[in-house]
Enzyme design. Structure first.
Site, PDB file in Angstrom:
ATOM      1  N   ASP A   1      33.339  -7.366   4.217  1.00  0.00           N
ATOM      2  CA  ASP A   1      31.893  -7.651   4.457  1.00  0.00           C
ATOM      3  C   ASP A   1      32.252  -8.670   5.774  1.00  0.00           C
ATOM      4  OD1 ASP A   1      29.314  -8.674   4.131  1.00  0.00           O
ATOM      5  OD2 ASP A   1      30.025 -10.547   3.273  1.00  0.00           O
TER       6      ASP A   1
ATOM      7  N   ASP B   1      31.635 -11.463  -0.590  1.00  0.00           N
ATOM      8  CA  ASP B   1      31.000 -12.740  -1.225  1.00  0.00           C
ATOM      9  C   ASP B   1      29.664 -12.673  -1.731  1.00  0.00           C
ATOM     10  OD1 ASP B   1      29.698 -12.594   1.494  1.00  0.00           O
ATOM     11  OD2 ASP B   1      29.572 -14.636   1.357  1.00  0.00           O
TER      12      ASP B   1
ATOM     13  N   ASP C   1      27.049  -7.451  -2.028  1.00  0.00           N
ATOM     14  CA  ASP C   1      28.425  -6.740  -2.225  1.00  0.00           C
ATOM     15  C   ASP C   1      28.858  -6.532  -3.587  1.00  0.00           C
ATOM     16  OD1 ASP C   1      28.598  -7.189   0.617  1.00  0.00           O
ATOM     17  OD2 ASP C   1      29.269  -9.660   0.405  1.00  0.00           O
TER      18      ASP C   1
END
Ligand code: ADP
Ligand code: MG
Length: 291
Positions: A38, A236, A240
């Site tokens: 990410d 995080d 996600d």
């Protein structure tokens, strides 16, 4: 792996702030072919700061103050950066009503009876706002790796504001080490393509999946898995969590949201991308010892 080998490896991981939840995760980590990171909060610090305010018609302070008055009601890191930026300039806030937030797009609310909208290109277009006057500035900011947002008031574009979120110091080294292990590295983000490409380039990532809506991140993981790949996802955020669960190995950043941590197989307590490499190495060493 034998239960003993797994216990030893888990202990070693824990000493280094790498929490491996299951023996299965440890065994699969050895076979990872692609790692998807990410962007915000994983590759980058995740603490964006206000960098630019460009005003059209109104003055800069008015644009920023209006935007901050709406963003005050949002929990998004971008929102916090805008509010902090306004406070640092000593600006005051106005009352905002009927706050409305679309994940991955932007926010809007009524301020002094007028609709104030802040968000990405798509969000403004969906709200029938002509953004042509701000496009050049928008592109200038993206090419600098900043995340710009359009600001409109009463269906008229009044400015573009940008935030900047810098890569973590060890992101580049982590990417390089993963590549040296023969692992493909990919970055995924809801941010716009040009900003994402710029940040990716800074840390040595070539493959970028950008402008992905929060609800679609897991689908992108599934697509990669269809290419016969064992895929790890590192993230995080709340958005996600489904992707972390979908991945063959979900790796959460320890300072991330609870739901991300719950959905992951491995948790990195130190927020350091290099620990992704450490976890994979630990897995490889454990599996090798058993054979
Ligand atoms: P990321 O994957 O980087 O965490 P998000 O999916 O949360 O990003 O958001 C994607 C994009 O949507 C942002 O880059 C921004 O343009 C827009 N956006 C999201 N939340 C907000 C907000 N509170 N205010 C303005 N724009 C927002
Ligand atoms: Mg994130």
């Amino acid at each position: 792996a034998t239960p003993t080998a797994i216990m030893v490896a888990s202990g070693k991981g824990a000493e280094n702030g790498i929490l491996i939840k299951t023996g299965e995760a440890l065994e699969i980590a050895n076979k990872i072919q692609a790692v998807v990171f990410d962007k915000t909060g994983t590759i980058t610090e995740g603490k964006p700061k206000l960098s630019d305010v460009y005003a059209l018609g109104e003055d800069e302070d008015t644009v920023l103050s209006l935007a901050a008055s709406v963003e005050r009601m949002s929990e998004h890191p971008i929102a916090k950066a805008i509010v902090k930026g306004a406070e640092d300039r000593g600006l005051t806030f106005k009352d905002a009503q009927e706050f409305y937030s679309i994940p991955g797009h932007g926010v809007k609310a009524l301020v002094e009876g007028k609709e104030v909208i802040i968000g990405n290109k798509k969000f403004l277009e969906e709200n029938n706002i002509d953004i042509s006057e701000g496009l050049l500035k928008f592109e200038e900011y993206t090419s600098q790796g900043k995340t710009p947002m359009f600001v409109a008031k009463g269906k008229k574009l009044i400015g573009v504001i940008a935030v900047i979120d810098l890569p973590k110091k060890t992101s580049k080294e982590a990417v390089e080490k993963l590549k040296n292990l023969g692992i493909e590295v990919i970055m995924i983000t809801g941010d716009n393509k040009r900003t994402a490409l710029k940040i990716a380039k800074e840390v040595g990532i070539e493959k970028v999946i950008a402008e992905v809506l929060p609800k679609d991140k897991a689908k992108e993981i599934e697509k990669l898995q269809r290419d016969k790949k064992i895929v790890a996802m590192v993230g995080d955020g709340i958005n996600d969590a489904p992707a972390l669960a979908k991945a063959d190995v979900g790796i959460a950043i320890g300072s991330g949201t609870d739901i991300a941590i719950e959905s992951a197989d491995i948790v990195l307590m130190k927020d350091d991308p290099l620990d992704v490499v450490k976890a994979i190495r630990l897995s490889k060493a454990t599996i090798k010892n058993i054979k």
